[in-house]
Design an enzyme around this catalytic site. Structure first.
Site, mmCIF file in Angstrom:
data_model
loop_
_atom_site.group_PDB
_atom_site.id
_atom_site.type_symbol
_atom_site.label_atom_id
_atom_site.label_comp_id
_atom_site.label_asym_id
_atom_site.label_seq_id
_atom_site.Cartn_x
_atom_site.Cartn_y
_atom_site.Cartn_z
ATOM 1 C CB VAL A 111 -17.111 49.235 56.429
ATOM 2 C CG1 VAL A 111 -15.967 49.901 57.181
ATOM 3 C CG2 VAL A 111 -17.924 50.282 55.702
ATOM 4 C CB SER A 117 -15.264 50.239 51.992
ATOM 5 O OG SER A 117 -14.540 50.173 53.195
ATOM 6 C CB SER A 118 -11.147 53.629 53.254
ATOM 7 O OG SER A 118 -11.424 52.769 54.303
ATOM 8 C CB ALA A 120 -15.034 53.051 47.104
ATOM 9 C CG ASP A 161 -7.224 49.822 48.110
ATOM 10 O OD1 ASP A 161 -6.487 49.023 47.496
ATOM 11 O OD2 ASP A 161 -7.771 49.549 49.186
HETATM 12 O O1 PMV Z 1 -6.159 44.565 53.000
HETATM 13 P P1 PMV Z 1 -6.144 44.890 51.552
HETATM 14 O O2 PMV Z 1 -7.192 44.254 50.735
HETATM 15 O O3 PMV Z 1 -6.036 46.374 51.272
HETATM 16 O O4 PMV Z 1 -4.825 44.249 50.944
HETATM 17 C C1 PMV Z 1 -3.571 44.436 51.480
HETATM 18 C C2 PMV Z 1 -2.557 43.981 50.491
HETATM 19 C C3 PMV Z 1 -1.199 43.658 51.098
HETATM 20 O O5 PMV Z 1 -0.367 43.296 50.011
HETATM 21 C C4 PMV Z 1 -1.292 42.492 52.047
HETATM 22 C C5 PMV Z 1 -0.600 44.839 51.838
HETATM 23 C C6 PMV Z 1 -0.174 45.987 50.977
HETATM 24 O O6 PMV Z 1 0.062 47.082 51.546
HETATM 25 O O7 PMV Z 1 0.002 45.840 49.765
#
Ligand code: PMV
Length: 334
Positions: A111, A117-118, A120, A161
């Site tokens: 996490v 993880s959130s 998923a 995500d």
């Molecule tokens: O923190 P992560 O793994 O969710 O990555 C953020 C990715 C960024 O490009 C830095 C920010 C975004 O909102 O796209």
């Protein structure tokens, strides 16, 4: 009736930070999963058990407006707000009923490490609970509901995500549009620094540098966008696998250098990146926002050597590969 669903973690392969400025990015699902078991209970309440979510375990129950935490560990509590919104959303889709549902979560995804993880946990919860309530949703629809959950919990999100977690494989993202890229095996090692950076603060820091010196930062962002286009071209090509690995590795190293130039790397991240390269990885870079969190290395036939090097450098290695599958229903017991 009982349903078990699982959904994968994600890594950003190329394009973090520059994606905030309208450039494209490529993300992929990896074979680390969150498992959610959903079943009816006769108490009429929603009960959430998170026994092993890579933060100390806890059990939470809530009914109507009351929430009971048997113990409260910050990060775990955050995960649970995604689960709660996911259940509420599915119940709404299914038409209100007062059936009690118990949801139990176990996860292989650390996490707060930038591995999604959130998303998923939201996607796996939506998958399990919708099946339990007899809703027929496609993985794409579940990805969209997962995005809704993120918007409800965190206020803003690109939706990368939950889309990757629901659909799996490689996803090319540009200005709100998603394209699925052909699948290829990528032997990778993810290295977790053990700490997490704040995505919000890192994005704000890059923004300040951009505003102070746009003529310096702009070409870096343009270059990052071009790296993503090049990577997409390589993934779509029919070049030999070894040539594709070699070129993707080179692009990873260039992208890492540019992220470092923007100031989002840390001593620990760079140590893990260099340890991986020295142990034979073809490429290694930060994945996600930086400031802690994770790096990943492309290491055909060298995954265990690279994992050992990451351990010696003080990180936690996870040997994994790209997951072709997104959300998966593991088991339905009537
Ligand atoms: O923190 P992560 O793994 O969710 O990555 C953020 C990715 C960024 O490009 C830095 C920010 C975004 O909102 O796209």
């Amino acid at each position: 009736m009982r349903v078990i669903a699982s959904a994968p973690a994600k890594i950003i392969l190329f394009g973090e930070h520059s994606v905030v400025y309208g450039k494209p990015a490529i993300a992929a699902a990896i074979n680390l999963r969150t498992y959610v078991r959903a079943e009816f209970n006769d108490k009429g309440a929603i009960k959430i058990e998170a026994k092993d979510i890579r933060v100390p375990g806890l059990t939470v129950s809530f009914s109507e407006n009351e929430i009971y935490f048997e113990s409260d560990y910050g990060k775990a509590a955050e995960v649970l707000s995604y689960v709660r919104e996911a259940i509420e959303l599915v119940k709404e889709e299914a038409g209100r009923n007062n059936k009690g549902i118990t949801v139990s979560i176990t996860s292989q995804i650390p996490v707060g490490a930038g591995l999604g993880s959130s998303a998923a946990v939201a996607v796996a919860t939506i998958g399990a609970v919708s099946k339990l309530l007899g809703l027929e949703l496609t993985n794409k629809e579940i990805g969209k509901l997962g995005h809704k959950v993120e918007l409800l919990v965190q206020g803003a999100s690109s939706g990368i995500d939950p889309t990757v977690s629901a659909i799996g494989g490689f996803i090319y993202y540009e200005k709100g549009k998603f394209e699925r890229l052909p699948f290829m095996e990528l032997p990778i090692v993810v290295g977790y620094t053990g700490s997490s950076g704040s995505t919000k603060e890192l994005v704000a820091m890059v923004r300040r540098t951009y505003e102070e010196m746009p003529e310096i930062v702009e070409p870096i962002l343009v270059s990052m966008g071009k790296i993503v286009e090049k990577a997409r071209e390589i993934l779509l090509s029919d070049l030999d696998e070894s040539i594709r690995f070699e070129r993707l590795g080179k692009l990873m190293n260039i992208n890492h250098g540019l992220l470092d130039a923007l100031g989002v790397s840390t001593k620990k991240l760079s140590e893990l990146v260099y340890a991986a390269r020295t142990a034979g990885a073809l490429g290694a870079k930060i994945t996600g926002a930086g400031g802690g969190g994770c790096m990943y290395a492309l290491a055909p036939e060298k995954q265990s050597e690279v994992a050992t090097a990451i351990t010696i450098a003080g990180g936690t290695p996870m040997i994994t590969e790209i997951s072709r599958e997104g959300l998966r229903i593991e088991e339905v017991i009537l």
